[in-house]
Design an enzyme around this catalytic site. Structure first.
Site, PDB file in Angstrom:
ATOM      1  N   ARG A   1      18.432  -0.466   7.863  1.00 23.46           N
ATOM      2  CA  ARG A   1      18.020  -0.162   8.498  1.00 23.46           C
ATOM      3  C   ARG A   1      16.803   0.182   7.783  1.00 23.46           C
ATOM      4  NH1 ARG A   1      18.163   6.449   8.970  1.00 23.46           N
ATOM      5  NH2 ARG A   1      16.786   6.856  10.900  1.00 23.46           N
TER       6      ARG A   1
ATOM      7  N   HIS B   1      14.279   7.421  14.457  1.00 24.71           N
ATOM      8  CA  HIS B   1      15.898   7.286  15.615  1.00 24.71           C
ATOM      9  C   HIS B   1      15.686   6.006  16.836  1.00 24.71           C
ATOM     10  CE1 HIS B   1      16.127  11.683  15.238  1.00 24.71           C
ATOM     11  NE2 HIS B   1      16.546  11.196  13.693  1.00 24.71           N
TER      12      HIS B   1
ATOM     13  N   ASN C   1      22.505   1.307   5.274  1.00 25.55           N
ATOM     14  CA  ASN C   1      21.157   2.942   5.202  1.00 25.55           C
ATOM     15  C   ASN C   1      21.156   2.552   4.158  1.00 25.55           C
ATOM     16  OD1 ASN C   1      19.904   4.523   5.710  1.00 25.55           O
ATOM     17  ND2 ASN C   1      20.780   4.848   7.187  1.00 25.55           N
TER      18      ASN C   1
ATOM     19  N   ARG D   1      13.587  20.507   9.565  1.00 22.89           N
ATOM     20  CA  ARG D   1      11.964  20.530   9.849  1.00 22.89           C
ATOM     21  C   ARG D   1      11.273  22.099  10.864  1.00 22.89           C
ATOM     22  NH1 ARG D   1      13.197  14.446  10.834  1.00 22.89           N
ATOM     23  NH2 ARG D   1      14.042  14.034   8.540  1.00 22.89           N
TER      24      ARG D   1
ATOM     25  N   GLU E   1      24.645   4.255  15.797  1.00 22.76           N
ATOM     26  CA  GLU E   1      23.521   3.356  15.370  1.00 22.76           C
ATOM     27  C   GLU E   1      23.715   1.926  14.394  1.00 22.76           C
ATOM     28  OE1 GLU E   1      21.724   8.156  14.119  1.00 22.76           O
ATOM     29  OE2 GLU E   1      20.090   5.673  14.014  1.00 22.76           O
TER      30      GLU E   1
END
Ligand code: AMP
Length: 400
Positions: A91, A180, A9, A241, A382
């Protein structure tokens, strides 16, 4: 023989990796390199059962970072040659309307990831940097891109289209993509397994609540609605956010408050959410402040719960019949009070939380025995999902 996948990632100044044994799902090694390209970087390599290695040193770029990683495997193990490496999984945040599944990376795919950069300017260029460096470092291995958006390409047009001028939308690729996806896919599949029912028959709502947060309605293993949008800014309240906001606020901030587009971007992406409301973006600190009676922290938690409850209500309606709700990621897995607040007062809709189970730990059911809709905590993974998708693509016999 064991088979493994190296999962990467890559961020603009960071690189996270994990060597995953596909059959067991175990992480054989993992690491994180931060502040790449800065005056001093920090690099950590972890092997279960051994002491962690941490070094503070200059790491000039991603290729340099991969050199460091190989050195750690050489010095501290595990032996990469003995790990039967099937491939490298990357990813990638934005796969656009094109990539509905993991894909083997060649020059053409790399170019398409680059072409999607305008839709994910913070993420895709960094992901691509990681891909380029990894292809140079791990030459001879298959490299696979696993997209955060891919799982959501099954969302029907009524849910993924915005009600704006159709020509403008088409020209600029404006639609809901959702993110996601790897986590939502992993958790929804695991949820069906935990219910002991075929994936095709299970309808679930997955609440991925971490620093970034999103909800997904999954019907029979397919995403049908999700809370993030064209970008990861939409939907739930997050660490930094704002989540959903009236777009008119943006014009107001520009015209009346005199903020530039970049300033508004920073405000909504980096200085809003928990951080903007309370001064800290970390849920643990917000909870602590709320426990100490600090009003704005209490309020922030109410806003988080309100938004979650509204999303769950909407997804119950979209699904028609819901079998389970799954909480996952840092907050979803660990913050019992957030889970309880989010689903409070929904008994009439068949959702009853058991306080004692909710206060427990690990993968478990947290709904009461009589709850028509089961509620679970399902830790996400993940890296394992990426590893499985890579293995399924390059060595299907390993995952059968
Ligand atoms: P993630 O992005 O999945 O790593 O999640 C990070 C978020 O999870 C942060 O807001 C953390 O404060 C939150 N988190 C982690 N552990 C806990 C905990 N025990 N209680 C409450 N929040 C937690």
């Amino acid at each position: 023989m064991t088979a493994s996948v190296f999962v990467i990632n890559a961020g603009s100044s960071s690189l996270k990796y994990q060597l995953v044994e596909v059959a067991s799902g175990e992480a054989l090694a993992s690491g994180l390199i931060e502040r790449i390209g800065e005056t001093t970087g920090v690099a950590t390599h972890e092997v279960p059962g051994r002491e962690d290695v941490t070094e503070h040193r200059v790491i000039s770029d991603h290729e340099h970072a991969f050199g460091w990683v190989l050195q750690q495997f050489d010095r501290h193990g595990p032996d990469l040659d003995g790990a039967n490496l099937l491939g490298i999984g990357h990813r990638v945040v934005q796969g656009g309307a094109r990539f509905d599944r993991a894909v083997r990376i060649d020059d053409d795919v790399a170019q398409q990831i680059d072409d999607l950069a305008p839709l994910a300017p913070l993420h895709n260029p960094a992901n691509l940097q990681g891909i380029r460096s990894a292809r140079a470092t791990f030459a001879g291995y298959p490299h696979v891109a696993v997209f955060d958006t891919a799982f959501h390409l099954t969302i029907p047009p009524a849910a993924h289209r915005y009600a704006i001028d159709a020509t403008v939308a088409a020209e600029h690729r404006i639609r809901k993509y959702g993110f996601h996806g790897t986590s939502h896919q992993y958790v929804s599949r695991r949820m069906a397994a935990l219910l002991g029912r075929p994936l095709e028959e299970v309808n679930s709502i997955v609440l991925h609540l971490g620093n970034g947060a999103s909800a997904t309605a999954v019907r029979g293993g397919r995403s049908v609605e999700t809370s993030m949008g064209m970008t990861p800014l939409a939907g739930l309240v997050m660490g930094t956010r704002s989540g959903d906001i009236d777009p008119g606020v943006i014009f107001h901030l520009h015209r009346v408050a005199g903020m530039s587009v970049d300033e508004i971007d920073t405000l909504l992406n980096k200085r809003s959410g928990l951080l903007g409301m309370t001064g800290t973006g970390d849920m643990r600190d917000v909870q602590q402040a709320a426990d100490a009676g600090i009003e704005r922290a209490v309020e922030a938690l109410e806003i988080v719960a309100h938004r979650l409850r509204g999303t769950v209500g909407a997804y119950l309606a979209h699904l028609g019949r819901t079998d389970a709700i799954a909480f996952t990621a840092g907050i979803g897995e660990n913050a019992a009070a957030v889970r309880a607040a989010a689903l409070e007062g929904l008994e009439g809709l068949g959702i009853v939380i058991d306080a004692e189970r909710n206060a427990g730990r690990g993968e478990r059911r947290i709904s009461a025995d009589g709850s028509a809709i089961e509620v679970w905590v399902v830790p996400t993974n993940e890296e394992l999902e990426i590893a499985r998708q890579v293995a399924a693509l390059v060595a299907p016999s390993v995952v059968e």
